[in-house]
Design an enzyme around this catalytic site. Structure first.
Site, PDB file in Angstrom:
ATOM      1  CB  ALA A  76      -0.923   0.007   1.223  1.00 22.18           C
ATOM      2  CG  ASP A  77       2.642   5.158  -1.474  1.00 24.21           C
ATOM      3  OD1 ASP A  77       3.642   5.019  -0.753  1.00 24.21           O
ATOM      4  OD2 ASP A  77       2.343   6.239  -2.017  1.00 24.21           O
ATOM      5  CB  THR A  78      -0.869   6.538   2.782  1.00 24.19           C
ATOM      6  OG1 THR A  78      -1.476   5.264   3.019  1.00 24.19           O
ATOM      7  CG2 THR A  78      -1.827   7.638   3.252  1.00 24.19           C
TER       8      THR A  78
END
Length: 199
Positions: A76-78
């Site tokens: 994931a990346d935020t």
């Protein structure tokens, strides 16, 4: 979304060094059998939108991780987006202070892209949450800077930490703002055949 049949022999790999993502999975009763954070360049490209950026980074992370045939990998990346501007992790106190000043008294978006891979199959989802920050005094910003909670956080804050007192409203996924939208993530893991208690 095509779903694979659950396979009890399949094991989950978390491709992230984030303790927050590990904690969120634990809330859902999921303990990965391995944690393998990838090493990639997370520099935004020229004119890249925040949504395109997090999707690309999540895809590059998952492509960089070696997995066995019996493993499913989750990455994931935020990012924090103020208009088209990407507010990544601050380099130092000065950049954190500047980001917090930009966010004060305004609404912004937190976008988390989640990608799951099993063999050659990839499932992905991006979740956007609107977040409002109350107007902040210089003293409030300095008090938060003094907590060191901003270090390593996109946009220089964590909603689940002391800065949460300055956020009166969100519209979307709280867990997505923390770093892993659980409802959507569980849907992707189910599609990859990890239904019924991923490990």
């Amino acid at each position: 979304m095509t779903t694979l049949a659950p396979d009890p022999a399949v094991r989950l790999v978390l491709g992230s060094a984030s303790p927050r993502r590990l904690d969120l999975l634990a809330q859902a009763g999921i303990t990965p059998h391995a944690v393998r954070p990838p090493e990639i360049d997370e520099t935004p490209r020229k004119a890249e939108t925040p949504l395109d950026y997090v999707r690309r980074i999540a895809r590059e992370k998952i492509a960089a991780i070696q997995v066995a045939e019996d493993e499913v990998v989750l990455c994931a990346d935020t990012t924090v987006a103020l208009g088209r501007r990407i507010l990544g992790k601050p380099a130092d106190e000065a950049s954190a202070r500047a980001m917090l000043s930009l966010l004060a008294g305004r609404r912004h978006r937190v976008i988390t892209a989640v990608t799951v891979r099993r063999g050659d199959r990839v499932w992905e989802r991006a979740v956007t949450t609107a977040v409002a920050v109350k107007p902040l005094t210089d003293a409030e910003i300095e008090a938060y800077i003094g907590t060191d909670d901003w270090r390593g956080k996109a946009g220089s804050y964590a909603i689940q930490g002391p800065f949460g007192a300055h956020i009166p409203w969100i519209n979307g996924s709280f867990t997505g703002v923390v770093g892993l939208p659980l409802t959507e993530t569980l849907g992707l893991l189910t599609a990859a055949g990890l239904a019924g208690g991923p490990r």
